[in-house]
Design a protein around this motif. Structure first.
Motif, short mmCIF file in Angstrom:
data_model
loop_
_atom_site.label_atom_id
_atom_site.label_comp_id
_atom_site.label_asym_id
_atom_site.label_seq_id
_atom_site.Cartn_x
_atom_site.Cartn_y
_atom_site.Cartn_z
N ALA A 209 1.34 7.14 10.07
CA ALA A 209 2.12 5.91 10.61
C ALA A 209 3.84 6.51 10.46
O ALA A 209 3.91 6.50 12.11
CB ALA A 209 2.70 5.43 8.99
N LEU A 210 3.91 7.33 10.39
CA LEU A 210 5.62 8.28 10.49
C LEU A 210 5.17 9.00 12.01
O LEU A 210 5.91 9.15 13.32
CB LEU A 210 5.71 9.41 9.48
CG LEU A 210 6.16 9.46 8.98
CD1 LEU A 210 6.42 9.97 7.24
CD2 LEU A 210 8.09 8.89 9.31
N SER A 211 4.10 9.27 12.37
CA SER A 211 3.65 10.02 13.65
C SER A 211 3.55 9.08 14.98
O SER A 211 3.45 9.50 16.14
CB SER A 211 2.71 11.14 13.52
OG SER A 211 1.22 10.06 13.36
N ALA B 37 8.40 0.16 19.22
CA ALA B 37 7.30 -1.06 20.28
C ALA B 37 5.99 -0.22 20.41
O ALA B 37 4.90 -1.29 20.09
CB ALA B 37 7.95 -1.41 21.93
N LEU B 38 5.73 1.21 20.38
CA LEU B 38 5.15 1.93 20.19
C LEU B 38 3.91 0.88 18.86
O LEU B 38 3.19 1.36 19.11
CB LEU B 38 4.78 2.77 20.17
CG LEU B 38 5.11 3.37 21.64
CD1 LEU B 38 5.26 5.63 21.50
CD2 LEU B 38 3.53 3.63 23.26
N SER B 39 4.36 1.58 17.90
CA SER B 39 4.71 1.52 16.60
C SER B 39 3.58 -0.56 16.02
O SER B 39 2.29 -0.74 16.01
CB SER B 39 5.66 1.40 15.21
OG SER B 39 5.31 2.36 15.11
N VAL B 40 4.48 -1.28 17.04
CA VAL B 40 3.52 -2.86 17.64
C VAL B 40 2.64 -2.56 18.03
O VAL B 40 1.79 -3.07 17.30
CB VAL B 40 4.37 -3.87 18.04
CG1 VAL B 40 3.93 -5.02 18.52
CG2 VAL B 40 6.08 -4.36 17.21
N GLN B 41 2.05 -2.33 18.63
CA GLN B 41 1.03 -1.98 19.24
C GLN B 41 0.14 -1.31 18.72
O GLN B 41 -0.84 -1.60 18.51
CB GLN B 41 1.36 -0.66 20.82
CG GLN B 41 0.30 -1.02 21.79
CD GLN B 41 0.10 -0.17 22.99
OE1 GLN B 41 0.93 1.43 22.49
NE2 GLN B 41 -0.30 0.13 23.88
N SER B 42 0.50 -0.36 18.27
CA SER B 42 -0.89 0.15 17.21
C SER B 42 -1.34 -0.83 16.26
O SER B 42 -2.25 -0.48 15.74
CB SER B 42 -0.22 1.64 16.38
OG SER B 42 -1.40 2.14 15.97
N LEU B 43 -0.26 -1.49 15.43
CA LEU B 43 -0.34 -2.45 14.15
C LEU B 43 -1.37 -3.35 15.51
O LEU B 43 -2.25 -3.66 14.45
CB LEU B 43 0.92 -2.54 14.13
CG LEU B 43 0.81 -3.92 12.96
CD1 LEU B 43 -0.40 -2.91 11.65
CD2 LEU B 43 2.02 -3.89 11.81
N GLU C 180 3.99 1.30 9.56
CA GLU C 180 3.87 1.50 10.40
C GLU C 180 5.06 1.22 11.53
O GLU C 180 5.76 1.71 12.00
CB GLU C 180 2.54 0.46 10.75
CG GLU C 180 2.53 0.49 13.02
CD GLU C 180 1.79 2.22 13.31
OE1 GLU C 180 2.72 3.35 14.21
OE2 GLU C 180 0.46 1.90 12.83
N LEU C 181 5.61 -0.06 11.59
CA LEU C 181 6.99 -0.28 11.59
C LEU C 181 7.78 0.01 11.24
O LEU C 181 8.55 0.55 12.24
CB LEU C 181 6.83 -1.82 11.66
CG LEU C 181 5.86 -2.60 12.30
CD1 LEU C 181 5.76 -4.56 12.05
CD2 LEU C 181 6.34 -2.71 13.72
N PRO C 182 7.71 0.18 9.87
CA PRO C 182 9.91 0.66 9.28
C PRO C 182 9.50 2.11 10.11
O PRO C 182 10.53 2.88 10.00
CB PRO C 182 9.24 0.61 7.95
CG PRO C 182 8.20 -0.15 7.38
CD PRO C 182 7.48 -0.80 8.71
N THR C 183 8.49 2.72 9.87
CA THR C 183 8.70 4.55 10.62
C THR C 183 9.16 4.37 11.73
O THR C 183 9.56 4.79 12.94
CB THR C 183 7.18 5.08 10.06
OG1 THR C 183 5.87 4.54 10.84
CG2 THR C 183 7.03 4.75 8.75
N GLY C 184 8.15 3.21 12.71
CA GLY C 184 9.09 3.73 14.15
C GLY C 184 10.53 3.10 14.25
O GLY C 184 10.36 3.51 15.11
#
Length: 431
Positions: free
Chosen positions: A112-114, A376-382, A61-65
């Motif tokens: 995760a990429l999306s 930031a969106l990936s952090v939110q999703s995680l 999640e975070l690396p792909t963000g």
């Protein structure tokens, strides 16, 4: 250099790319578990496959963000679509556990990429055209509506299509014979989903222009992604308003996981049989997606009524939490009245969450810039996924009845309370 797209065009393209990404998810979900068990897998093996997917999403999640923030939105989204094409095709046709596990890994990587780049592209594009004070809520709301509508339409089509192929004309039987059993009626939604994912890739490459970036090298990626992830995560944790967004996402994840875990059993209890309960749950899931779509569509109106995104988040989450409370209360008795009230409460949960999302993300995007937006969106999703996983474990260990619903309601209302008294705008921050 070409001028950025105008906001109306960006909204339409963002809504379209969102719809095309989530429609395949809706298509394959209703039949996937049944297909895997028909291929000879046990329920334990199926659970293991979904664990592969979940772990892959969480790890990447975070690396792909950060990758999206470094190399660009379009390339990452197109890669996600290609991975989904491969994964959905393998899931529809795969017959061995290892092939199916590889498909789940690819699907997790694609998910995760999306996570974030499309929304980040929309905000970047609108702000490039109209400045950092550009109105974002309408486009974010359209994206939420498109996501929920795609899931609703896909779930209906994915559930009905195998039934239509397996009865009447016997097209499903002829298809199975022609392919030596490789393609059965339950495979068709997955193959259709793969075709839609291919269309998604075409749309991403043709309709999502972005400014040129410096050429990405292996060295720049290996150095830039960790730095971007660290910067975006620090900003999300350090800024009080962003912490509220993350904690609210965690509360929403806990609520959704509880509802998704407990509703199938409750539906079966109402109908008296697992089979009829599955039909009722499918209808409720579709209704929930439609309520989410309605809530997302109305998010800008809620913000106007309440006086801003923060008050809109408070009001929307309070509505959703009230729905969960009502679900808990109605779990204590039987009868038609309780069932009707529970159905209404179920709709309120998704209506409120749908209205809260665009307003919360409007606040998020005004606190971050394009260099860490997808991170930031990936952090939110995680945060949402992690809290959901924990809440699912908790809800599964609590005694049946009102208690699990009420615990989730308290968590969601606590998330709503984070926005109480927060009404004044704040300047944008930098990582």
């Amino acid at each position: 250099m070409k001028q950025p797209l105008d906001p109306a065009t960006a909204r339409r393209r963002f809504a379209t790319v969102t719809f095309l990404f989530w429609l395949p998810v809706g298509l394959y979900l209703p039949a996937q578990v049944l297909l895997l068990t028909e291929r000879g897998l046990s329920l334990a093996a199926v659970a293991g496959l979904y664990a592969v997917y979940s772990v892959t999403v969480a790890v990447m999640e975070l690396p792909t963000g950060g990758l999206s923030d470094v190399v660009g939105r379009r390339a990452v989204l197109a890669t996600a679509g290609l991975l989904n094409v491969c994964a959905l095709t393998a899931l529809a046709l795969g017959t061995t556990l290892w092939a199916l596990a590889a498909a789940m890994l690819l699907m997790g990587a694609g998910r995760a990429l999306s996570s974030g780049p499309a929304e980040a592209w929309y905000v970047d594009t609108v702000q490039a055209h109209s400045g950092t004070d550009a109105e974002l809520r309408t486009g974010l709301a359209r994206g939420g509506t498109a996501c929920a509508a795609a899931l609703a339409a896909g779930t209906l089509a994915g559930g009905v299509l195998p039934l239509l192929l397996g009865t009447g004309s016997g097209a499903g039987a002829r298809l199975a014979r022609a392919t030596d059993g490789l393609v059965v009626p339950l495979s068709v939604p997955g193959l259709l989903a793969a075709a839609v994912s291919a269309l998604y890739v075409v749309h991403v490459l043709s309709a999502l222009p972005e400014p040129p970036r410096p050429p990405a090298t292996l060295r720049s990626v290996l150095g830039g992604v960790p730095a971007t992830v660290a910067g975006g995560t620090r900003l999300a944790v350090r800024e009080p308003l962003l912490r509220r967004v993350l904690l609210t996402a965690a509360a929403a994840g806990a609520a959704l996981a509880t509802v998704e875990l407990l509703t199938p059993g409750r539906a079966a209890g109402l109908t008296g049989a697992p089979e009829s309960g599955a039909v009722l749950f499918a209808a409720l899931a579709c209704a929930g997606f439609l309520c989410t779509a309605a809530g997302s569509h109305g998010a800008p109106l809620v913000a106007r009524w309440t006086g801003g995104s923060e008050r809109a988040a408070l009001a929307s989450l309070a509505v959703s939490g009230s729905g969960l409370l009502l679900l808990g209360v109605t779990a204590a008795w039987d009868g038609t009245a309780a069932a009707v009230l529970a159905a209404c409460a179920y709709g309120l949960v998704y209506l409120g969450l749908g209205a809260a999302g665009p307003n919360e993300n409007d606040l998020l995007h005004r606190r971050v810039d394009g260099s860490v937006r997808a991170t930031a969106l990936s952090v939110q999703s995680l945060a949402l996924q992690s809290a959901g996983a924990l809440a699912g474990l908790v809800a599964g260990t609590l005694p049946a009845g009102p208690l699990p619903w009420l615990v989730a309601a308290v968590a969601l209302l606590a998330g709503a309370a984070l926005w109480a008294g927060r009404t004044s705008p704040v300047p944008a921050a930098t990582p």
